[in-house]
Design a protein around this motif. Structure first.
Motif, PDB file in Angstrom:
ATOM      1  N   GLU A  99       0.605  -1.129  -0.150  1.00 50.76           N
ATOM      2  CA  GLU A  99       0.261  -0.213  -0.076  1.00 50.76           C
ATOM      3  C   GLU A  99       0.748   1.413   0.025  1.00 50.76           C
ATOM      4  N   ASP A 111       0.246   3.181  -3.240  1.00 51.45           N
ATOM      5  CA  ASP A 111      -1.032   3.767  -3.454  1.00 51.45           C
ATOM      6  C   ASP A 111      -1.063   5.177  -2.472  1.00 51.45           C
ATOM      7  N   TYR A 112      -0.421   5.136  -1.475  1.00 50.92           N
ATOM      8  CA  TYR A 112      -0.527   6.359  -0.398  1.00 50.92           C
ATOM      9  C   TYR A 112       0.268   7.389  -1.315  1.00 50.92           C
ATOM     10  N   ARG A 124       0.376   7.926  -4.511  1.00 51.48           N
ATOM     11  CA  ARG A 124      -0.034   8.239  -5.599  1.00 51.48           C
ATOM     12  C   ARG A 124      -1.324   9.287  -4.933  1.00 51.48           C
ATOM     13  N   ARG A 125      -1.814   9.081  -3.903  1.00 52.53           N
ATOM     14  CA  ARG A 125      -2.750   9.827  -3.213  1.00 52.53           C
ATOM     15  C   ARG A 125      -2.282  11.140  -2.551  1.00 52.53           C
ATOM     16  N   TYR A 126      -1.234  11.055  -2.269  1.00 53.52           N
ATOM     17  CA  TYR A 126      -0.416  12.281  -1.535  1.00 53.52           C
ATOM     18  C   TYR A 126       0.938  12.110  -2.082  1.00 53.52           C
ATOM     19  N   ARG A 135       6.931   9.936   2.501  1.00 55.24           N
ATOM     20  CA  ARG A 135       6.760  10.967   1.811  1.00 55.24           C
ATOM     21  C   ARG A 135       7.472  12.303   2.308  1.00 55.24           C
TER      22      ARG A 135
END
Length: 195
Positions: free
Chosen positions: A38, A41-42, A44-46, A171
């Motif tokens: 995951e 995916d995280y 890509r969202r943030y 991030r």
């Protein structure tokens, strides 16, 4: 010490060890079944920064690769430059994230870093470009130079056992190391022009 106290103490330690093993097993399962899948995916969202586009690969493995689109220009010439991180059970259990900037051979797999090789030249050019951006950029980058294929390495802490805290630490680390996007892009341009 009488026999009853010793038996109670042994039972306490056995229960403690059983609970500790169960916790480690749960964290290991969480890392293998959630963390390793995951993180991309995280991001890509943030995404780490709004100024760059990113590619996230090798999900579902005990390592992951993160590459700014700007570095694609080096792939055709055999330069695979990317950030790598390690979403392992040990990292999740300890609350410690490691991010490395790698330079690898994108064609044959293993880069030659002997003096004068194209990989050692690019590595030195990256360091020169980093030095040229000045002291202010260096202050925002944590970590230090690596060896071999590892150009730079950095460690960050997060709340142990919390996958979202891992993703957020990843991030933030990428954002703090965003100076490398321009530095490596410039070094790649110069190296490709000199070949």
């Amino acid at each position: 010490m009488n026999g009853t106290d010793a038996a109670d103490e042994s039972s306490f330690y056995l229960d403690y060890e059983t609970q500790l093993d169960a916790t480690r097993d749960a964290v290991s399962k969480l890392a293998r079944e959630v963390l390793q899948y995951e993180w991309a995916d995280y991001l890509r969202r943030y995404p780490p920064t709004a100024t760059h586009e990113w590619e996230f690969t090798d999900t579902g493995k005990p390592w992951g690769r993160i590459t700014p689109h700007a570095w694609r220009l080096g792939r055709e010439a055999g330069f695979d430059v990317h950030f790598e991180h390690y979403p392992t059970p040990r990292a999740l259990e300890r609350g410690q994230l490691r991010v490395e900037l790698h330079l690898e051979d994108g064609i044959h797999g293993d880069a030659d870093f002997e003096d004068g090789s194209r990989y050692s030249r690019l590595r030195e050019r990256i360091y020169s470009e980093l030095d040229a951006v000045g002291h202010d950029a260096h202050e925002q980058i944590s970590g230090g130079r690596g060896t071999g294929r590892v150009i730079w390495q950095s460690d960050a802490r997060f709340i142990a056992g919390d996958p979202v805290a891992y993703y957020e630490a990843l991030r933030r680390t990428l954002e703090a190391h965003a100076v490398f996007v321009d530095v490596v892009t410039s070094a790649l341009h110069h190296e490709l022009q000199s070949e």
